[in-house]
Scaffold this motif. Structure first.
Motif, PDB file in Angstrom:
ATOM      1  N   THR A  78       0.824  -1.210   0.000  1.00  0.00           N
ATOM      2  CA  THR A  78       0.000   0.000   0.000  1.00  0.00           C
ATOM      3  C   THR A  78       0.860   1.263   0.000  1.00  0.00           C
ATOM      4  O   THR A  78       0.360   2.348  -0.245  1.00  0.00           O
ATOM      5  N   GLY A  79       2.149   1.121   0.252  1.00  0.00           N
ATOM      6  CA  GLY A  79       3.058   2.264   0.201  1.00  0.00           C
ATOM      7  C   GLY A  79       3.594   2.535  -1.188  1.00  0.00           C
ATOM      8  O   GLY A  79       4.244   3.554  -1.423  1.00  0.00           O
ATOM      9  N   ALA A  80       3.321   1.647  -2.131  1.00  0.00           N
ATOM     10  CA  ALA A  80       3.761   1.838  -3.519  1.00  0.00           C
ATOM     11  C   ALA A  80       2.656   2.573  -4.273  1.00  0.00           C
ATOM     12  O   ALA A  80       1.526   2.087  -4.369  1.00  0.00           O
ATOM     13  N   THR A  81       2.983   3.728  -4.813  1.00  0.00           N
ATOM     14  CA  THR A  81       1.997   4.531  -5.537  1.00  0.00           C
ATOM     15  C   THR A  81       1.462   3.784  -6.748  1.00  0.00           C
ATOM     16  O   THR A  81       0.276   3.853  -7.059  1.00  0.00           O
ATOM     17  N   VAL A  82       2.337   3.082  -7.434  1.00  0.00           N
ATOM     18  CA  VAL A  82       1.932   2.311  -8.609  1.00  0.00           C
ATOM     19  C   VAL A  82       2.386   0.869  -8.453  1.00  0.00           C
ATOM     20  O   VAL A  82       3.190   0.548  -7.583  1.00  0.00           O
ATOM     21  N   THR A  83       1.892   0.025  -9.307  1.00  0.00           N
ATOM     22  CA  THR A  83       2.349  -1.353  -9.382  1.00  0.00           C
ATOM     23  C   THR A  83       3.723  -1.341 -10.043  1.00  0.00           C
ATOM     24  O   THR A  83       3.939  -0.618 -11.009  1.00  0.00           O
ATOM     25  N   VAL A  84       4.650  -2.121  -9.492  1.00  0.00           N
ATOM     26  CA  VAL A  84       6.031  -2.094  -9.958  1.00  0.00           C
ATOM     27  C   VAL A  84       6.484  -3.513 -10.281  1.00  0.00           C
ATOM     28  O   VAL A  84       6.263  -4.442  -9.500  1.00  0.00           O
ATOM     29  N   LEU A  85       7.125  -3.651 -11.444  1.00  0.00           N
ATOM     30  CA  LEU A  85       7.610  -4.956 -11.897  1.00  0.00           C
ATOM     31  C   LEU A  85       9.108  -4.941 -12.113  1.00  0.00           C
ATOM     32  O   LEU A  85       9.638  -3.966 -12.656  1.00  0.00           O
ATOM     33  N   PRO A  86       9.795  -6.026 -11.745  1.00  0.00           N
ATOM     34  CA  PRO A  86      11.177  -6.174 -12.195  1.00  0.00           C
ATOM     35  C   PRO A  86      11.182  -6.367 -13.712  1.00  0.00           C
ATOM     36  O   PRO A  86      10.220  -6.898 -14.285  1.00  0.00           O
ATOM     37  N   GLU A  87      12.244  -5.966 -14.361  1.00  0.00           N
ATOM     38  CA  GLU A  87      12.313  -6.047 -15.824  1.00  0.00           C
ATOM     39  C   GLU A  87      12.097  -7.467 -16.336  1.00  0.00           C
ATOM     40  O   GLU A  87      11.406  -7.664 -17.345  1.00  0.00           O
ATOM     41  N   SER A  88      12.625  -8.470 -15.651  1.00  0.00           N
ATOM     42  CA  SER A  88      12.466  -9.854 -16.117  1.00  0.00           C
ATOM     43  C   SER A  88      11.000 -10.291 -16.094  1.00  0.00           C
ATOM     44  O   SER A  88      10.533 -10.992 -16.994  1.00  0.00           O
ATOM     45  N   VAL A  89      10.248  -9.861 -15.077  1.00  0.00           N
ATOM     46  CA  VAL A  89       8.815 -10.192 -15.015  1.00  0.00           C
ATOM     47  C   VAL A  89       8.074  -9.451 -16.114  1.00  0.00           C
ATOM     48  O   VAL A  89       7.185 -10.020 -16.767  1.00  0.00           O
ATOM     49  N   ALA A  90       8.430  -8.194 -16.347  1.00  0.00           N
ATOM     50  CA  ALA A  90       7.799  -7.424 -17.423  1.00  0.00           C
ATOM     51  C   ALA A  90       7.980  -8.151 -18.760  1.00  0.00           C
ATOM     52  O   ALA A  90       7.034  -8.272 -19.538  1.00  0.00           O
ATOM     53  N   GLU A  91       9.174  -8.640 -18.999  1.00  0.00           N
ATOM     54  CA  GLU A  91       9.416  -9.363 -20.256  1.00  0.00           C
ATOM     55  C   GLU A  91       8.630 -10.661 -20.307  1.00  0.00           C
ATOM     56  O   GLU A  91       8.114 -11.031 -21.371  1.00  0.00           O
ATOM     57  N   ASP A  92       8.498 -11.354 -19.162  1.00  0.00           N
ATOM     58  CA  ASP A  92       7.709 -12.593 -19.114  1.00  0.00           C
ATOM     59  C   ASP A  92       6.256 -12.353 -19.506  1.00  0.00           C
ATOM     60  O   ASP A  92       5.607 -13.248 -20.046  1.00  0.00           O
ATOM     61  N   ILE A  93       5.731 -11.149 -19.228  1.00  0.00           N
ATOM     62  CA  ILE A  93       4.320 -10.871 -19.540  1.00  0.00           C
ATOM     63  C   ILE A  93       4.166 -10.089 -20.842  1.00  0.00           C
ATOM     64  O   ILE A  93       3.085  -9.605 -21.157  1.00  0.00           O
ATOM     65  N   GLY A  94       5.262  -9.955 -21.582  1.00  0.00           N
ATOM     66  CA  GLY A  94       5.178  -9.351 -22.911  1.00  0.00           C
ATOM     67  C   GLY A  94       5.466  -7.871 -22.988  1.00  0.00           C
ATOM     68  O   GLY A  94       5.123  -7.221 -23.967  1.00  0.00           O
ATOM     69  N   ILE A  95       6.095  -7.306 -21.960  1.00  0.00           N
ATOM     70  CA  ILE A  95       6.457  -5.884 -21.982  1.00  0.00           C
ATOM     71  C   ILE A  95       7.973  -5.803 -22.173  1.00  0.00           C
ATOM     72  O   ILE A  95       8.736  -6.243 -21.307  1.00  0.00           O
ATOM     73  N   PHE A  96       8.388  -5.256 -23.303  1.00  0.00           N
ATOM     74  CA  PHE A  96       9.812  -5.153 -23.613  1.00  0.00           C
ATOM     75  C   PHE A  96      10.181  -3.679 -23.718  1.00  0.00           C
ATOM     76  O   PHE A  96       9.557  -2.923 -24.463  1.00  0.00           O
ATOM     77  N   LEU A  97      11.200  -3.289 -22.979  1.00  0.00           N
ATOM     78  CA  LEU A  97      11.616  -1.894 -22.914  1.00  0.00           C
ATOM     79  C   LEU A  97      13.077  -1.771 -23.343  1.00  0.00           C
ATOM     80  O   LEU A  97      13.850  -2.719 -23.240  1.00  0.00           O
ATOM     81  N   SER A  98      13.419  -0.578 -23.794  1.00  0.00           N
ATOM     82  CA  SER A  98      14.820  -0.320 -24.144  1.00  0.00           C
ATOM     83  C   SER A  98      15.466   0.480 -23.007  1.00  0.00           C
ATOM     84  O   SER A  98      14.775   1.030 -22.140  1.00  0.00           O
ATOM     85  N   GLU A  99      16.777   0.561 -23.018  1.00  0.00           N
ATOM     86  CA  GLU A  99      17.509   1.307 -21.993  1.00  0.00           C
ATOM     87  C   GLU A  99      17.036   2.753 -21.910  1.00  0.00           C
ATOM     88  O   GLU A  99      16.954   3.327 -20.826  1.00  0.00           O
ATOM     89  N   SER A 100      16.699   3.327 -23.045  1.00  0.00           N
ATOM     90  CA  SER A 100      16.294   4.740 -23.068  1.00  0.00           C
ATOM     91  C   SER A 100      14.935   4.971 -22.404  1.00  0.00           C
ATOM     92  O   SER A 100      14.564   6.115 -22.119  1.00  0.00           O
ATOM     93  N   ASP A 101      14.160   3.908 -22.135  1.00  0.00           N
ATOM     94  CA  ASP A 101      12.862   4.042 -21.470  1.00  0.00           C
ATOM     95  C   ASP A 101      12.999   4.275 -19.968  1.00  0.00           C
ATOM     96  O   ASP A 101      12.069   4.765 -19.320  1.00  0.00           O
ATOM     97  N   PHE A 102      14.145   3.926 -19.397  1.00  0.00           N
ATOM     98  CA  PHE A 102      14.340   4.015 -17.947  1.00  0.00           C
ATOM     99  C   PHE A 102      14.806   5.419 -17.566  1.00  0.00           C
ATOM    100  O   PHE A 102      15.982   5.668 -17.341  1.00  0.00           O
ATOM    101  N   THR A 103      13.847   6.334 -17.495  1.00  0.00           N
ATOM    102  CA  THR A 103      14.159   7.755 -17.274  1.00  0.00           C
ATOM    103  C   THR A 103      13.579   8.326 -15.990  1.00  0.00           C
ATOM    104  O   THR A 103      13.933   9.433 -15.604  1.00  0.00           O
ATOM    105  N   ILE A 104      12.695   7.608 -15.322  1.00  0.00           N
ATOM    106  CA  ILE A 104      11.990   8.155 -14.163  1.00  0.00           C
ATOM    107  C   ILE A 104      12.765   7.817 -12.889  1.00  0.00           C
ATOM    108  O   ILE A 104      12.963   6.637 -12.573  1.00  0.00           O
ATOM    109  N   PRO A 105      13.210   8.841 -12.145  1.00  0.00           N
ATOM    110  CA  PRO A 105      13.913   8.556 -10.884  1.00  0.00           C
ATOM    111  C   PRO A 105      12.922   8.042  -9.827  1.00  0.00           C
ATOM    112  O   PRO A 105      11.866   8.636  -9.611  1.00  0.00           O
TER     113      PRO A 105
END
Length: 170
Positions: A78-105
């Protein structure tokens, strides 16, 4: 002596009624316990969808979610504002990101990390169904376990904890 005989006759007349009165009294006490055990049937009448999560041995609530059709165990946070995934789990569910997508501190318990915004197309928790969930993806070194955050919980009708069980209601 006649007084005792009259009292005895009254008791004898009422004796057959005692089991009926006791059964009614115990039956009324048992009814709420039986009804509370049938909450699934009660919710069918109201149209609510309920998902219950028991506290694990470490005292955490871990939900067995289905993200984009893939089963994923998620720590309810409940302390996490949004749902958060490790990159490997994101890829397992079909979400693929590039290095340039990781911009939010992002401030985590381990320090500051960079996250990437994404959307989870479908999330299922038992009968609860949600689409288009805002989420963040962090590198695996920054996040070990997926977090079910407020971007999911805020879309529910309610959630509450009682007796070591977290109840989610849609």
């Amino acid at each position: 002596m006649i007084r005792f005989a009259v009292i005895l006759l009254v008791f004898l007349a009422l004796a057959p009624l005692v089991p009926i009165l006791v059964e009614k009294r115990l039956g009324s006490q048992d009814t709420p316990r039986v009804d509370s055990g049938l909450k699934v049937d009660d919710t069918a009448d109201t149209g609510e969808r309920i998902y219950r999560i028991s506290r694990n041995g470490a005292g955490h609530f871990v939900a067995e979610a289905r993200l984009n059709g893939t089963f994923v165990d998620m720590l309810v946070d409940t302390g996490a504002t949004v749902t958060v995934l490790p990159e490997s789990v994101a890829e397992d569910i079909g979400i693929f990101l590039s290095e340039s997508d990781f911009t939010i501190p992002i401030r985590t318990a381990n320090g500051t990390a960079r996250g990437a915004r994404t959307v989870i197309d479908g999330l299922r928790l038992g009968d609860i169904r949600l689409d288009d969930i805002d989420a963040l993806v962090l590198k695996d070194v920054s996040l070990g376990q997926p977090l079910l955050g407020m971007s999911v919980l805020n879309r529910l009708e309610r959630f509450d904890m009682s007796g070591g069980t977290l109840v989610l209601v849609q």
